[in-house]
Every structure is written in structure tokens, then in C-alpha cells.
Design a protein around this motif. Structure first.
Motif, PDB file in Angstrom:
ATOM      1  N   SER A  80      -1.568   5.381   4.515  1.00  0.00           N
ATOM      2  CA  SER A  80      -1.486   3.968   4.139  1.00  0.00           C
ATOM      3  C   SER A  80      -1.054   3.106   5.313  1.00  0.00           C
ATOM      4  O   SER A  80      -1.591   2.016   5.518  1.00  0.00           O
ATOM      5  CB  SER A  80      -0.513   3.783   2.977  1.00  0.00           C
ATOM      6  OG  SER A  80      -0.951   4.487   1.855  1.00  0.00           O
ATOM      7  N   LEU A 113      -8.832   7.454   0.291  1.00  0.00           N
ATOM      8  CA  LEU A 113      -7.762   6.496   0.597  1.00  0.00           C
ATOM      9  C   LEU A 113      -8.092   5.655   1.839  1.00  0.00           C
ATOM     10  O   LEU A 113      -7.981   4.426   1.790  1.00  0.00           O
ATOM     11  CB  LEU A 113      -6.418   7.221   0.744  1.00  0.00           C
ATOM     12  CG  LEU A 113      -5.189   6.340   0.838  1.00  0.00           C
ATOM     13  CD1 LEU A 113      -4.973   5.599  -0.474  1.00  0.00           C
ATOM     14  CD2 LEU A 113      -3.973   7.187   1.148  1.00  0.00           C
ATOM     15  N   ASN A 138       0.799   9.534  -5.548  1.00  0.00           N
ATOM     16  CA  ASN A 138       0.283  10.796  -5.035  1.00  0.00           C
ATOM     17  C   ASN A 138       1.297  11.920  -5.180  1.00  0.00           C
ATOM     18  O   ASN A 138       0.921  13.058  -5.431  1.00  0.00           O
ATOM     19  CB  ASN A 138      -0.180  10.648  -3.579  1.00  0.00           C
ATOM     20  CG  ASN A 138      -1.521   9.993  -3.495  1.00  0.00           C
ATOM     21  OD1 ASN A 138      -2.505  10.506  -4.010  1.00  0.00           O
ATOM     22  ND2 ASN A 138      -1.575   8.839  -2.858  1.00  0.00           N
ATOM     23  N   LEU A 194      -8.657   1.572   1.624  1.00  0.00           N
ATOM     24  CA  LEU A 194      -7.718   0.730   2.383  1.00  0.00           C
ATOM     25  C   LEU A 194      -8.433  -0.052   3.477  1.00  0.00           C
ATOM     26  O   LEU A 194      -8.096  -1.214   3.730  1.00  0.00           O
ATOM     27  CB  LEU A 194      -6.607   1.582   2.984  1.00  0.00           C
ATOM     28  CG  LEU A 194      -5.604   2.156   1.986  1.00  0.00           C
ATOM     29  CD1 LEU A 194      -4.569   3.010   2.707  1.00  0.00           C
ATOM     30  CD2 LEU A 194      -4.930   1.071   1.201  1.00  0.00           C
ATOM     31  N   ASN A 246       1.198   4.324  -3.155  1.00  0.00           N
ATOM     32  CA  ASN A 246       0.490   5.535  -2.745  1.00  0.00           C
ATOM     33  C   ASN A 246       1.418   6.736  -2.647  1.00  0.00           C
ATOM     34  O   ASN A 246       1.067   7.830  -3.091  1.00  0.00           O
ATOM     35  CB  ASN A 246      -0.238   5.323  -1.411  1.00  0.00           C
ATOM     36  CG  ASN A 246      -1.557   4.621  -1.597  1.00  0.00           C
ATOM     37  OD1 ASN A 246      -2.267   4.860  -2.561  1.00  0.00           O
ATOM     38  ND2 ASN A 246      -1.867   3.737  -0.681  1.00  0.00           N
ATOM     39  N   TYR A 256       0.819  -1.218   0.000  1.00  0.00           N
ATOM     40  CA  TYR A 256       0.000   0.000   0.000  1.00  0.00           C
ATOM     41  C   TYR A 256       0.850   1.263   0.000  1.00  0.00           C
ATOM     42  O   TYR A 256       0.531   2.221  -0.693  1.00  0.00           O
ATOM     43  CB  TYR A 256      -0.921   0.042   1.223  1.00  0.00           C
ATOM     44  CG  TYR A 256      -1.971  -1.025   1.280  1.00  0.00           C
ATOM     45  CD1 TYR A 256      -2.576  -1.519   0.133  1.00  0.00           C
ATOM     46  CD2 TYR A 256      -2.385  -1.550   2.492  1.00  0.00           C
ATOM     47  CE1 TYR A 256      -3.542  -2.492   0.194  1.00  0.00           C
ATOM     48  CE2 TYR A 256      -3.361  -2.511   2.568  1.00  0.00           C
ATOM     49  CZ  TYR A 256      -3.939  -2.984   1.415  1.00  0.00           C
ATOM     50  OH  TYR A 256      -4.898  -3.939   1.483  1.00  0.00           O
ATOM     51  N   VAL A 257       1.904   1.289   0.781  1.00  0.00           N
ATOM     52  CA  VAL A 257       2.670   2.517   0.985  1.00  0.00           C
ATOM     53  C   VAL A 257       3.418   2.929  -0.280  1.00  0.00           C
ATOM     54  O   VAL A 257       3.329   4.094  -0.706  1.00  0.00           O
ATOM     55  CB  VAL A 257       3.650   2.373   2.173  1.00  0.00           C
ATOM     56  CG1 VAL A 257       4.633   3.523   2.218  1.00  0.00           C
ATOM     57  CG2 VAL A 257       2.884   2.314   3.478  1.00  0.00           C
ATOM     58  N   ALA A 289       0.077  10.625   2.090  1.00  0.00           N
ATOM     59  CA  ALA A 289      -0.463   9.383   1.521  1.00  0.00           C
ATOM     60  C   ALA A 289       0.215   8.157   2.142  1.00  0.00           C
ATOM     61  O   ALA A 289      -0.446   7.165   2.458  1.00  0.00           O
ATOM     62  CB  ALA A 289      -0.291   9.372   0.014  1.00  0.00           C
ATOM     63  N   GLY A 290       1.527   8.225   2.345  1.00  0.00           N
ATOM     64  CA  GLY A 290       2.229   7.120   2.977  1.00  0.00           C
ATOM     65  C   GLY A 290       1.805   6.924   4.417  1.00  0.00           C
ATOM     66  O   GLY A 290       1.606   5.795   4.875  1.00  0.00           O
ATOM     67  N   MET A 320      -7.979  12.705  -1.497  1.00  0.00           N
ATOM     68  CA  MET A 320      -7.108  11.624  -1.059  1.00  0.00           C
ATOM     69  C   MET A 320      -7.387  11.264   0.395  1.00  0.00           C
ATOM     70  O   MET A 320      -7.460  10.089   0.747  1.00  0.00           O
ATOM     71  CB  MET A 320      -5.643  12.019  -1.211  1.00  0.00           C
ATOM     72  CG  MET A 320      -4.685  10.951  -0.743  1.00  0.00           C
ATOM     73  SD  MET A 320      -3.013  11.524  -0.546  1.00  0.00           S
ATOM     74  CE  MET A 320      -3.171  12.737   0.725  1.00  0.00           C
ATOM     75  N   THR A 322      -3.731   0.543   7.376  1.00  0.00           N
ATOM     76  CA  THR A 322      -3.457  -0.876   7.258  1.00  0.00           C
ATOM     77  C   THR A 322      -3.671  -1.538   8.610  1.00  0.00           C
ATOM     78  O   THR A 322      -4.240  -2.626   8.688  1.00  0.00           O
ATOM     79  CB  THR A 322      -2.015  -1.128   6.780  1.00  0.00           C
ATOM     80  OG1 THR A 322      -1.848  -0.519   5.513  1.00  0.00           O
ATOM     81  CG2 THR A 322      -1.715  -2.607   6.669  1.00  0.00           C
TER      82      THR A 322
END
Length: 182
Positions: free
Chosen positions: A155, A71, A37, A75, A33, A29-30, A151-152, A67, A159
Motif C-alpha cells: 500500500s 492490490l 488482509n 491502488l 489493507n 490505504y494502509v 499488504a501494508g 493480493m 501510493t
């Protein structure tokens, strides 16, 4: 003639622990993203010299708010579905309680995560807007980096956060060992 639709079987998952499974999914995911992004934010700022929080055609809110809302929704749904599929396939050490209404939980959690994250990012943007001068211009490249880092971070958080809520409904199966097996 009666048509039946076969339910798609999930892809078989190798046996692992829940922590390893989540770490692997987090990496999946990270990395995309952060990369996408950042690239989208960098490419959307036509004039890299400056940008604003809310004003103009190239504002920071146009990138961060969608986002920050969508997001966490995506997720949350994805990780809950993947963990329950892994539990059904006995790929992780936990099982899911049969009385759990998974679709209801996914819907509620994803909507709650999207709304709370969207509102918190919106409040941070408003706070920054009011604390800085109205003539303050933001560097577009630096804001693209901030969007990628955000974004990271989202993510990583989304998670683990849905799985923490799901853990109330996870249990380890008990293995019964016969007394004469010794």
C-alpha cells in the motif's frame, strides 16, 4: 427522444500540497489493507498450528499471490485518478499535461505493477520453499501477520510509485503578474 448521461462530478477536494495529499491517501490505504488482509489470512487458516507455502488447502500462496497481483493494480488506478482529479480541481499545486493519455498510462502502469509484484512474490515463495525442508510447517498466526505487513508495504509503495511516474506530466502553472500592478 435522446438520452444523455451526465458525467459524475468528483467530490470537491480541499486545497493542499501534493505531499500532504499523498500522505493522507496512504493512511487511507494502509490501515484497511493491513487490517483486512490480516483478518482474512488469520480466518482462512482453519488449523492455526501450521500451514505450507504451496501444499494443502490452507497454503500461503492462495492468500499472497492474489493480493500481490490485484492490490497494486487497484491502488495504481485509484491514486492516479485521484491525483489527476485533484489537479483538475486545482486542489494541489500541479496541473496535468493535456497531451497525456491518462487511461492508457493507468492501464499500462497497473498491469505492469501487478505482474511485476505478483512474479516477485511468487519467486520469493518458491525460493523459501526450496530453501526450507519439505516437512517444514509454518505457523498460521505468524503468516497472517506477514500477509498483513506485506499488504501494508504494498500500500505504501503503490501510493507513491505511480505518482513518481506521473510527475513527468505534472507542471506548476505560471502566474503572470502585470507590470502595472506594482
Amino acid at each position: 427522444m435522446k438520452f444523455t448521461i451526465k458525467k459524475a462530478q468528483p467530490k470537491p477536494i480541499k486545497k493542499t500540497t501534493l505531499n500532504r495529499f499523498l500522505r493522507k491517501r496512504m493512511i487511507y490505504y494502509v490501515l484497511p489493507n493491513v487490517f483486512f488482509n490480516f483478518i482474512i489470512a488469520y480466518a482462512s487458516f482453519n488449523e492455526l498450528g501450521y500451514t505450507h507455502f504451496f501444499a494443502g488447502t490452507q497454503c500461503l500462496a492462495k492468500l499472497t499471490l492474489p493480493m500481490a497481483i490485484f492490490l497494486p493494480v487497484v491502488l495504481t488506478i485509484d491514486i492516479l485518478k485521484r491525483v489527476t482529479d485533484a489537479a483538475e480541481q486545482e486542489a494541489i499545486e500541479f496541473r496535468v499535461d493535456e497531451q497525456l493519455n491518462l487511461k492508457r498510462m493507468m492501464t499500462r502502469l497497473s498491469i505492469m505493477h501487478g505482474v511485476v509484484t505478483g512474479l516477485s512474490v511468487f519467486c520469493m515463495l518458491l525460493l523459501a520453499q526450496f530453501n526450507l525442508s519439505k516437512y517444514y510447517k509454518l505457523d498460521g498466526a505468524a503468516m497472517a501477520v506477514v500477509v498483513g505487513i506485506l499488504a501494508g508495504g504494498l500500500s505504501v509503495v503503490f501510493t507513491y510509485l505511480p505518482v513518481m511516474r506521473l510527475k513527468k506530466y505534472l507542471y506548476r502553472p505560471v502566474q503572470i503578474v502585470p507590470a502595472d500592478a506594482e
